[in-house]
Design a protein around this motif. Sequence first.
Motif, mmCIF file in Angstrom:
data_model
loop_
_atom_site.group_PDB
_atom_site.id
_atom_site.type_symbol
_atom_site.label_atom_id
_atom_site.label_comp_id
_atom_site.label_asym_id
_atom_site.label_seq_id
_atom_site.Cartn_x
_atom_site.Cartn_y
_atom_site.Cartn_z
ATOM 1 N N THR A 178 0.853 -1.181 0.000
ATOM 2 C CA THR A 178 0.000 0.000 0.000
ATOM 3 C C THR A 178 0.889 1.231 0.000
ATOM 4 O O THR A 178 1.861 1.309 0.758
ATOM 5 C CB THR A 178 -0.914 0.036 1.245
ATOM 6 O OG1 THR A 178 -1.671 -1.175 1.305
ATOM 7 C CG2 THR A 178 -1.865 1.220 1.183
ATOM 8 N N PRO A 185 -4.840 11.877 6.614
ATOM 9 C CA PRO A 185 -5.474 10.906 7.521
ATOM 10 C C PRO A 185 -6.499 10.013 6.834
ATOM 11 O O PRO A 185 -6.854 8.959 7.365
ATOM 12 C CB PRO A 185 -6.147 11.802 8.576
ATOM 13 C CG PRO A 185 -6.307 13.130 7.920
ATOM 14 C CD PRO A 185 -5.159 13.273 6.966
ATOM 15 N N LYS A 186 -6.964 10.411 5.644
ATOM 16 C CA LYS A 186 -7.946 9.614 4.915
ATOM 17 C C LYS A 186 -7.300 8.587 3.985
ATOM 18 O O LYS A 186 -7.997 7.742 3.416
ATOM 19 C CB LYS A 186 -8.870 10.530 4.094
ATOM 20 C CG LYS A 186 -9.697 11.482 4.945
ATOM 21 C CD LYS A 186 -10.598 12.352 4.064
ATOM 22 C CE LYS A 186 -11.428 13.297 4.920
ATOM 23 N NZ LYS A 186 -12.293 14.175 4.086
ATOM 24 N N SER A 187 -5.997 8.668 3.803
ATOM 25 C CA SER A 187 -5.322 7.733 2.894
ATOM 26 C C SER A 187 -5.257 6.342 3.515
ATOM 27 O O SER A 187 -5.222 6.190 4.745
ATOM 28 C CB SER A 187 -3.912 8.227 2.580
ATOM 29 O OG SER A 187 -3.095 8.145 3.733
ATOM 30 N N GLU A 188 -5.212 5.332 2.652
ATOM 31 C CA GLU A 188 -5.162 3.952 3.118
ATOM 32 C C GLU A 188 -3.873 3.666 3.884
ATOM 33 O O GLU A 188 -3.871 2.959 4.894
ATOM 34 C CB GLU A 188 -5.269 3.004 1.921
ATOM 35 C CG GLU A 188 -5.424 1.540 2.282
ATOM 36 C CD GLU A 188 -6.712 1.240 3.026
ATOM 37 O OE1 GLU A 188 -6.735 0.261 3.783
ATOM 38 O OE2 GLU A 188 -7.693 2.009 2.877
ATOM 39 N N SER A 190 -2.122 5.737 5.628
ATOM 40 C CA SER A 190 -2.207 6.376 6.941
ATOM 41 C C SER A 190 -3.057 5.550 7.903
ATOM 42 O O SER A 190 -2.717 5.384 9.085
ATOM 43 C CB SER A 190 -2.791 7.784 6.795
ATOM 44 O OG SER A 190 -2.883 8.420 8.049
ATOM 45 N N LYS A 191 -4.169 5.016 7.375
ATOM 46 C CA LYS A 191 -5.052 4.200 8.213
ATOM 47 C C LYS A 191 -4.363 2.909 8.655
ATOM 48 O O LYS A 191 -4.526 2.458 9.791
ATOM 49 C CB LYS A 191 -6.331 3.871 7.441
ATOM 50 C CG LYS A 191 -7.209 5.089 7.162
ATOM 51 C CD LYS A 191 -8.426 4.707 6.325
ATOM 52 C CE LYS A 191 -9.301 5.932 6.024
ATOM 53 N NZ LYS A 191 -10.448 5.582 5.154
ATOM 54 N N LEU A 192 -3.565 2.309 7.750
ATOM 55 C CA LEU A 192 -2.867 1.065 8.101
ATOM 56 C C LEU A 192 -1.848 1.289 9.215
ATOM 57 O O LEU A 192 -1.722 0.481 10.142
ATOM 58 C CB LEU A 192 -2.169 0.501 6.860
ATOM 59 C CG LEU A 192 -3.069 -0.161 5.820
ATOM 60 C CD1 LEU A 192 -2.270 -0.525 4.569
ATOM 61 C CD2 LEU A 192 -3.719 -1.425 6.396
ATOM 62 N N LYS A 194 -1.935 3.594 11.420
ATOM 63 C CA LYS A 194 -2.627 3.959 12.657
ATOM 64 C C LYS A 194 -3.266 2.750 13.336
ATOM 65 O O LYS A 194 -3.252 2.631 14.567
ATOM 66 C CB LYS A 194 -3.698 5.007 12.342
ATOM 67 C CG LYS A 194 -4.392 5.560 13.569
ATOM 68 C CD LYS A 194 -5.384 6.655 13.186
ATOM 69 C CE LYS A 194 -6.068 7.222 14.430
ATOM 70 N NZ LYS A 194 -7.042 8.284 14.076
ATOM 71 N N LYS A 195 -3.818 1.834 12.518
ATOM 72 C CA LYS A 195 -4.588 0.730 13.077
ATOM 73 C C LYS A 195 -3.744 -0.514 13.398
ATOM 74 O O LYS A 195 -4.161 -1.366 14.172
ATOM 75 C CB LYS A 195 -5.704 0.337 12.097
ATOM 76 C CG LYS A 195 -6.769 1.406 11.915
ATOM 77 C CD LYS A 195 -7.827 0.946 10.922
ATOM 78 C CE LYS A 195 -8.903 2.012 10.734
ATOM 79 N NZ LYS A 195 -9.929 1.584 9.740
ATOM 80 N N ASN A 196 -2.590 -0.628 12.785
ATOM 81 C CA ASN A 196 -1.790 -1.840 12.951
ATOM 82 C C ASN A 196 -0.490 -1.578 13.697
ATOM 83 O O ASN A 196 -0.016 -0.441 13.771
ATOM 84 C CB ASN A 196 -1.459 -2.439 11.575
ATOM 85 C CG ASN A 196 -2.685 -2.931 10.858
ATOM 86 O OD1 ASN A 196 -3.142 -4.055 11.047
ATOM 87 N ND2 ASN A 196 -3.247 -2.071 9.993
#
Length: 286
Positions: A178, A185-188, A190-192, A194-196
């Motif tokens: 990715t 913050p809306k990008s994939e 960035s989410k990965l 943050k969450k992992n």
Amino acid sequence: MTEDNKNHGKSHGRDYGIQTTSGLGVEGRKRYAMVIDLRKCTGCGSCVVACKSEHDVPLGVWRMWLKTEDKGTYPDVKRTFLPRLCNHCEYPICVRNCPTQATFKHEDGFVLQRFNRCIGCRTCVIACPYNARHLLPNHRTDEKQPVGVVDKCDYCIHRVKRGLVPTCVSTCVGGAFTFGDLNDPKSEVSKLVKKNSVMTLKPEIGTHPQTYYIGLDEGIADQVASYRHRSAQMKEEYNTFKKNHEGFHGDLTEGGSHIVVQVVRNFLGFLKEIPAKAGRVLGLGG
């Protein structure tokens, strides 16, 4: 304003050559990064092949490669994979050490190479703690391609500029790669992050790599341990490649009994190249 931005071009009190200040987390700026989910990596090597094809990378060198390690004892054996590429560090050591400023850091986070300024001294190759750089051979089938200079992964900036993702991302059959703007913050990507629970290679060095891994096994991440515990088959494959690709001086075959001969041969090869390299620097061709 962050402390990095206050110290323009510096970090931890050290100069870092031609590079922009850290853009990580800075509003209004982009900071491109890569996340590789190793749980989805099948080791198929499509990313490596695509990279080779996209950039016409010569035989024997790689912008991207796949590191493998066998774990366990037969019959309970598992092979793990680790795609490797430039980490596009926030504080790249290669930039600081390049004597001609051929290597620089782009304002969007890419660590790039300018072939027209590179003299092939390999200082950056030695400085890079991730072995992410290589020297292009002096002779290539396509005479328009650069020779005798250092090359590396550039996150396919030519594709990113056109709104595309790097070729390794688009060709990964498992969707393990990715790529995107970490500041969005809306990008994939960035989410990965943050969450992992993500890891980078050699974080203790302080280079702040921007290629993140999910599910990274510490055994294969640690270079010394992984090389020490490689299987006999993998070691033989490595040595066979080296023996059939002479000219890549600096690489010694493992377990060889004639290491002095190899060192002398490599040194003579280095001396032999000096006139040709000096000629290119002085604009005399060669």
